[in-house]
Write a protein that holds these residues in place. Structure first.
Motif, PDB file in Angstrom:
ATOM      1  N   THR A 185       0.799  -1.234   0.000  1.00  0.00           N
ATOM      2  CA  THR A 185       0.000   0.000   0.000  1.00  0.00           C
ATOM      3  C   THR A 185       0.827   1.277   0.000  1.00  0.00           C
ATOM      4  O   THR A 185       0.294   2.355  -0.205  1.00  0.00           O
ATOM      5  CB  THR A 185      -0.957   0.021   1.208  1.00  0.00           C
ATOM      6  N   SER A 186       2.130   1.165   0.223  1.00  0.00           N
ATOM      7  CA  SER A 186       2.991   2.354   0.185  1.00  0.00           C
ATOM      8  C   SER A 186       4.412   1.938  -0.195  1.00  0.00           C
ATOM      9  O   SER A 186       4.777   0.760  -0.099  1.00  0.00           O
ATOM     10  CB  SER A 186       3.009   3.066   1.549  1.00  0.00           C
ATOM     11  N   ARG A 187       5.188   2.909  -0.604  1.00  0.00           N
ATOM     12  CA  ARG A 187       6.599   2.674  -0.923  1.00  0.00           C
ATOM     13  C   ARG A 187       7.326   2.142   0.307  1.00  0.00           C
ATOM     14  O   ARG A 187       8.151   1.230   0.221  1.00  0.00           O
ATOM     15  CB  ARG A 187       7.224   3.990  -1.399  1.00  0.00           C
ATOM     16  N   GLU A 188       7.023   2.709   1.483  1.00  0.00           N
ATOM     17  CA  GLU A 188       7.688   2.295   2.716  1.00  0.00           C
ATOM     18  C   GLU A 188       7.370   0.846   3.056  1.00  0.00           C
ATOM     19  O   GLU A 188       8.237   0.103   3.508  1.00  0.00           O
ATOM     20  CB  GLU A 188       7.277   3.220   3.875  1.00  0.00           C
ATOM     21  N   LYS A 189       6.118   0.431   2.818  1.00  0.00           N
ATOM     22  CA  LYS A 189       5.762  -0.975   3.095  1.00  0.00           C
ATOM     23  C   LYS A 189       6.480  -1.917   2.133  1.00  0.00           C
ATOM     24  O   LYS A 189       6.904  -3.003   2.521  1.00  0.00           O
ATOM     25  CB  LYS A 189       4.249  -1.167   3.034  1.00  0.00           C
ATOM     26  N   LEU A 190       6.618  -1.502   0.877  1.00  0.00           N
ATOM     27  CA  LEU A 190       7.372  -2.306  -0.093  1.00  0.00           C
ATOM     28  C   LEU A 190       8.821  -2.444   0.360  1.00  0.00           C
ATOM     29  O   LEU A 190       9.371  -3.554   0.401  1.00  0.00           O
ATOM     30  CB  LEU A 190       7.307  -1.672  -1.481  1.00  0.00           C
ATOM     31  N   LEU A 191       9.457  -1.334   0.721  1.00  0.00           N
ATOM     32  CA  LEU A 191      10.856  -1.383   1.144  1.00  0.00           C
ATOM     33  C   LEU A 191      11.013  -2.189   2.422  1.00  0.00           C
ATOM     34  O   LEU A 191      11.967  -2.966   2.571  1.00  0.00           O
ATOM     35  CB  LEU A 191      11.407   0.033   1.326  1.00  0.00           C
ATOM     36  N   ALA A 192      10.086  -2.022   3.366  1.00  0.00           N
ATOM     37  CA  ALA A 192      10.155  -2.774   4.624  1.00  0.00           C
ATOM     38  C   ALA A 192      10.061  -4.271   4.355  1.00  0.00           C
ATOM     39  O   ALA A 192      10.835  -5.065   4.902  1.00  0.00           O
ATOM     40  CB  ALA A 192       9.045  -2.323   5.574  1.00  0.00           C
ATOM     41  N   ALA A 193       9.134  -4.666   3.485  1.00  0.00           N
ATOM     42  CA  ALA A 193       8.989  -6.088   3.158  1.00  0.00           C
ATOM     43  C   ALA A 193      10.224  -6.613   2.436  1.00  0.00           C
ATOM     44  O   ALA A 193      10.684  -7.732   2.676  1.00  0.00           O
ATOM     45  CB  ALA A 193       7.740  -6.304   2.294  1.00  0.00           C
ATOM     46  N   ALA A 194      10.802  -5.788   1.553  1.00  0.00           N
ATOM     47  CA  ALA A 194      12.000  -6.199   0.812  1.00  0.00           C
ATOM     48  C   ALA A 194      13.171  -6.437   1.763  1.00  0.00           C
ATOM     49  O   ALA A 194      13.873  -7.447   1.661  1.00  0.00           O
ATOM     50  CB  ALA A 194      12.356  -5.147  -0.231  1.00  0.00           C
ATOM     51  N   PHE A 195      13.380  -5.524   2.690  1.00  0.00           N
ATOM     52  CA  PHE A 195      14.472  -5.702   3.651  1.00  0.00           C
ATOM     53  C   PHE A 195      14.195  -6.866   4.598  1.00  0.00           C
ATOM     54  O   PHE A 195      15.109  -7.599   4.979  1.00  0.00           O
ATOM     55  CB  PHE A 195      14.724  -4.414   4.438  1.00  0.00           C
ATOM     56  N   ALA A 196      12.934  -7.035   5.000  1.00  0.00           N
ATOM     57  CA  ALA A 196      12.591  -8.126   5.926  1.00  0.00           C
ATOM     58  C   ALA A 196      12.892  -9.483   5.307  1.00  0.00           C
ATOM     59  O   ALA A 196      13.428 -10.372   5.978  1.00  0.00           O
ATOM     60  CB  ALA A 196      11.121  -8.031   6.329  1.00  0.00           C
ATOM     61  N   THR A 197      12.565  -9.675   4.015  1.00  0.00           N
ATOM     62  CA  THR A 197      12.860 -10.963   3.388  1.00  0.00           C
ATOM     63  C   THR A 197      14.360 -11.178   3.258  1.00  0.00           C
ATOM     64  O   THR A 197      14.842 -12.303   3.367  1.00  0.00           O
ATOM     65  CB  THR A 197      12.194 -11.098   2.001  1.00  0.00           C
ATOM     66  N   GLY A 198      15.107 -10.097   3.073  1.00  0.00           N
ATOM     67  CA  GLY A 198      16.568 -10.218   3.032  1.00  0.00           C
ATOM     68  C   GLY A 198      17.126 -10.694   4.358  1.00  0.00           C
ATOM     69  O   GLY A 198      18.073 -11.484   4.407  1.00  0.00           O
ATOM     70  N   MET A 199      16.544 -10.233   5.460  1.00  0.00           N
ATOM     71  CA  MET A 199      16.997 -10.669   6.788  1.00  0.00           C
ATOM     72  C   MET A 199      16.713 -12.144   6.999  1.00  0.00           C
ATOM     73  O   MET A 199      17.518 -12.857   7.588  1.00  0.00           O
ATOM     74  CB  MET A 199      16.294  -9.853   7.875  1.00  0.00           C
ATOM     75  N   ASP A 200      15.556 -12.591   6.525  1.00  0.00           N
ATOM     76  CA  ASP A 200      15.214 -14.011   6.684  1.00  0.00           C
ATOM     77  C   ASP A 200      16.235 -14.886   5.960  1.00  0.00           C
ATOM     78  O   ASP A 200      16.617 -15.944   6.448  1.00  0.00           O
ATOM     79  CB  ASP A 200      13.806 -14.281   6.135  1.00  0.00           C
ATOM     80  N   ASP A 201      16.686 -14.427   4.796  1.00  0.00           N
ATOM     81  CA  ASP A 201      17.679 -15.189   4.030  1.00  0.00           C
ATOM     82  C   ASP A 201      19.018 -15.274   4.752  1.00  0.00           C
ATOM     83  O   ASP A 201      19.736 -16.266   4.647  1.00  0.00           O
ATOM     84  CB  ASP A 201      17.911 -14.551   2.648  1.00  0.00           C
TER      85      ASP A 201
END
Length: 200
Positions: A57-73
């Protein structure tokens, strides 16, 4: 019946598309910084702005999700201890610095900016906590594997944390003109020395 059989396939395709968007967005932001626009992110991911907004729903949510998946990896790409302290520690240092070597300006902005929007600030707090937890696990494993009893001292955990940090990799690569492999070798040597066991 046919509809039920297609749903898992459709869901798998949808998730694969989301995973692609997150990976591409993370790669772009890591290389170009946190101020990437939705137009730039749409171009980098190969989808329209509308598609991005449909999933995030926002650029910030996209970036937050992108970084979060990187942490999981990150945790999944560190080797498990296999009974061989020397081999495991070398592999751990190599894996950490190999991952650190692809980190760019976006990561360092995330780690240092005090004006992050709430979604990104939450992700950064989680990243720090998870990184510290990973470093504590590595320190405890190495300490016990070297034959020491009890919890490792803070100085040893600090040595592990500092030498596996993306900041250590960046200092060697950017400031010293070295490679991530050199960073991994120096990290291994420092951690082994801090364990007070001879390098194997």
């Amino acid at each position: 019946m046919v509809e039920q059989m297609l749903n898992p396939v459709t869901e798998a395709k949808r998730q694969a598309g989301i995973d692609h968007m997150l990976k591409a967005a993370r790669r772009f932001v890591m290389a170009n910084g946190l101020d990437a626009t939705m137009d730039q992110l749409a171009e980098a991911t190969g989808v329209s702005r509308r598609t991005l907004f449909r999933h995030f729903t926002s650029r910030e949510k996209l970036l937050a999700a992108a970084f979060a998946t990187g942490m999981d990896d990150y945790r999944h790409r560190l080797p498990d201890y296999d009974g061989d302290l020397d081999g495991w520690l070398r592999e751990t240092c190599q894996a950490a610095h190999r991952m650190n070597a692809v980190i760019g300006p976006g990561f360092f902005e995330l780690a240092s900016r005090s004006d992050l929007p709430t979604d990104l600030a939450d992700v950064e707090h989680r990243r720090r906590r998870e990184f510290r937890d990973a470093m504590s696990d590595i320190a405890r494993t190495a300490w016990a594997a070297a034959g020491h009893r009890g919890r490792p001292p803070k100085s040893f955990t600090g040595t592990v944390t500092a030498h596996l940090s993306p900041h250590f990799t960046a200092a060697l690569v950017i400031d010293a003109g070295e490679t991530w492999q050199t960073a991994a070798e120096l990290a291994y040597a420092a951690i082994i020395a801090a364990l007070e066991v001879p390098a194997l």
